[in-house]
Design an enzyme around this catalytic site. Sequence first.
Site, PDB file in Angstrom:
ATOM      1  N   CYS A   1     -28.290   1.482  93.500  1.00 15.45           N
ATOM      2  CA  CYS A   1     -29.598   1.040  93.039  1.00 15.45           C
ATOM      3  C   CYS A   1     -30.627   1.251  94.128  1.00 15.45           C
ATOM      4  O   CYS A   1     -30.477   0.731  95.231  1.00 15.45           O
ATOM      5  CB  CYS A   1     -29.563  -0.426  92.638  1.00 15.45           C
ATOM      6  SG  CYS A   1     -31.150  -1.043  92.069  1.00 15.45           S
TER       7      CYS A   1
ATOM      8  N   PHE B   1     -25.050  21.005  90.885  1.00 11.00           N
ATOM      9  CA  PHE B   1     -23.903  21.646  90.224  1.00 11.00           C
ATOM     10  C   PHE B   1     -23.241  22.681  91.140  1.00 11.00           C
ATOM     11  O   PHE B   1     -22.906  23.792  90.716  1.00 11.00           O
ATOM     12  CB  PHE B   1     -24.327  22.298  88.912  1.00 11.00           C
ATOM     13  CG  PHE B   1     -24.713  21.324  87.843  1.00 11.00           C
ATOM     14  CD1 PHE B   1     -23.771  20.462  87.300  1.00 11.00           C
ATOM     15  CD2 PHE B   1     -26.021  21.264  87.372  1.00 11.00           C
ATOM     16  CE1 PHE B   1     -24.123  19.559  86.314  1.00 11.00           C
ATOM     17  CE2 PHE B   1     -26.386  20.363  86.382  1.00 11.00           C
ATOM     18  CZ  PHE B   1     -25.432  19.505  85.848  1.00 11.00           C
ATOM     19  N   CYS B   2     -23.071  22.307  92.405  1.00 11.55           N
ATOM     20  CA  CYS B   2     -22.491  23.240  93.376  1.00 11.55           C
ATOM     21  C   CYS B   2     -20.993  23.368  93.146  1.00 11.55           C
ATOM     22  O   CYS B   2     -20.232  22.413  93.316  1.00 11.55           O
ATOM     23  CB  CYS B   2     -22.768  22.758  94.796  1.00 11.55           C
ATOM     24  SG  CYS B   2     -24.514  22.772  95.234  1.00 11.55           S
ATOM     25  N   LYS B   3     -20.589  24.540  92.746  1.00 12.18           N
ATOM     26  CA  LYS B   3     -19.186  24.868  92.516  1.00 12.18           C
ATOM     27  C   LYS B   3     -18.916  26.212  93.191  1.00 12.18           C
ATOM     28  O   LYS B   3     -19.846  26.956  93.505  1.00 12.18           O
ATOM     29  CB  LYS B   3     -18.895  24.978  91.008  1.00 12.18           C
ATOM     30  CG  LYS B   3     -19.196  23.713  90.207  1.00 12.18           C
ATOM     31  CD  LYS B   3     -18.210  22.606  90.521  1.00 12.18           C
ATOM     32  CE  LYS B   3     -18.393  21.412  89.576  1.00 12.18           C
ATOM     33  NZ  LYS B   3     -19.665  20.691  89.790  1.00 12.18           N
ATOM     34  N   PRO B   4     -17.654  26.553  93.425  1.00 12.65           N
ATOM     35  CA  PRO B   4     -17.364  27.856  94.025  1.00 12.65           C
ATOM     36  C   PRO B   4     -18.005  28.995  93.233  1.00 12.65           C
ATOM     37  O   PRO B   4     -17.762  29.160  92.042  1.00 12.65           O
ATOM     38  CB  PRO B   4     -15.839  27.924  93.984  1.00 12.65           C
ATOM     39  CG  PRO B   4     -15.398  26.499  94.055  1.00 12.65           C
ATOM     40  CD  PRO B   4     -16.423  25.744  93.256  1.00 12.65           C
ATOM     41  N   GLY B   5     -18.865  29.739  93.893  1.00  9.50           N
ATOM     42  CA  GLY B   5     -19.477  30.902  93.269  1.00  9.50           C
ATOM     43  C   GLY B   5     -20.664  30.635  92.385  1.00  9.50           C
ATOM     44  O   GLY B   5     -21.222  31.571  91.812  1.00  9.50           O
ATOM     45  N   ARG B   6     -21.127  29.383  92.284  1.00 11.40           N
ATOM     46  CA  ARG B   6     -22.279  29.111  91.417  1.00 11.40           C
ATOM     47  C   ARG B   6     -22.987  27.831  91.855  1.00 11.40           C
ATOM     48  O   ARG B   6     -22.416  26.967  92.524  1.00 11.40           O
ATOM     49  CB  ARG B   6     -21.860  28.973  89.965  1.00 11.40           C
ATOM     50  CG  ARG B   6     -20.838  27.898  89.699  1.00 11.40           C
ATOM     51  CD  ARG B   6     -20.978  27.324  88.300  1.00 11.40           C
ATOM     52  NE  ARG B   6     -22.250  26.639  88.130  1.00 11.40           N
ATOM     53  CZ  ARG B   6     -22.597  26.009  87.012  1.00 11.40           C
ATOM     54  NH1 ARG B   6     -21.782  25.998  85.977  1.00 11.40           N
ATOM     55  NH2 ARG B   6     -23.767  25.389  86.920  1.00 11.40           N
TER      56      ARG B   6
END
Length: 278
Positions: A121, A260-265
Amino acid sequence: MNNILSEEVLNVTDFTTSRQLALWKREDLQSPQLDDVAEEVPVALVYNGISHVVMMASPKDLTHFAMGFSLSEGIIDSPREIYGMDVVPSCNGLEVQIDLSSRRFMGLKARRRALAGRTGCGVCGVEQLNDIGKPVQPLPFSQTFNLGNLDRALKHLNDFQPTGKLTGCTHAAAWVMPSGELAGGHEDVGRHVALDKLLGRRATEGEEWRQGAALVSSRASYEMVQKSAMCGVEILFAVSAATTLAVDVAERCNLTLVGFCKPGRATIYTHPQRLIAD
């Protein structure tokens, strides 16, 4: 007061509790067995004897938390304005007793209000909704980051979540060097507290921590963007999404916000000019 870089006075070596819990697996309610549960305790930040805020937090790295909170909330501008800290037990939790410079303490008293925080909060205790946004100087464009190096950081983020591996109950915040190597990180049951711990650690580290970006395992709220900007962080990576208010604040203060940090994107919300894509 202890030196701000000294070990905390509490001998806290275990941040989980084992409890008898019933487990359900494919229609089979099993007999109770031991499982690990993350510790969450009230932590009061006490400036020159005056309690300013109580937050729910994991009971470790609390001097880094106090330093990061003090910087990200604008209580101080420099670590030098805190002369020392002690972590001590209180009746139902812990206190971080902070020796604050007289000038900063006068400023804190002038703006002090009843502020009772809780995990997740950022509005608690604020008297007016208009007071939510803090004045933040627009960030310079002095940093760049090659997105091709982000995968390396994501792969090792959970290295800084030992309690999370046992309980599935903590957030992480880590400092990513331009190479993608993680210089250090912290975990907490509260995502804002984890970030404050990282920001406090960064403020007392060497010049190598001036380059790079912050990476959080959670979503990016407006408060996390604001805290990062207050501490001069130009790039914030989040494993999950960002809120609309977070995007608006990031745009306004020149912070590069990526979710939305993911491997390759990844999803780039604001100021992509700092990012290099191989």
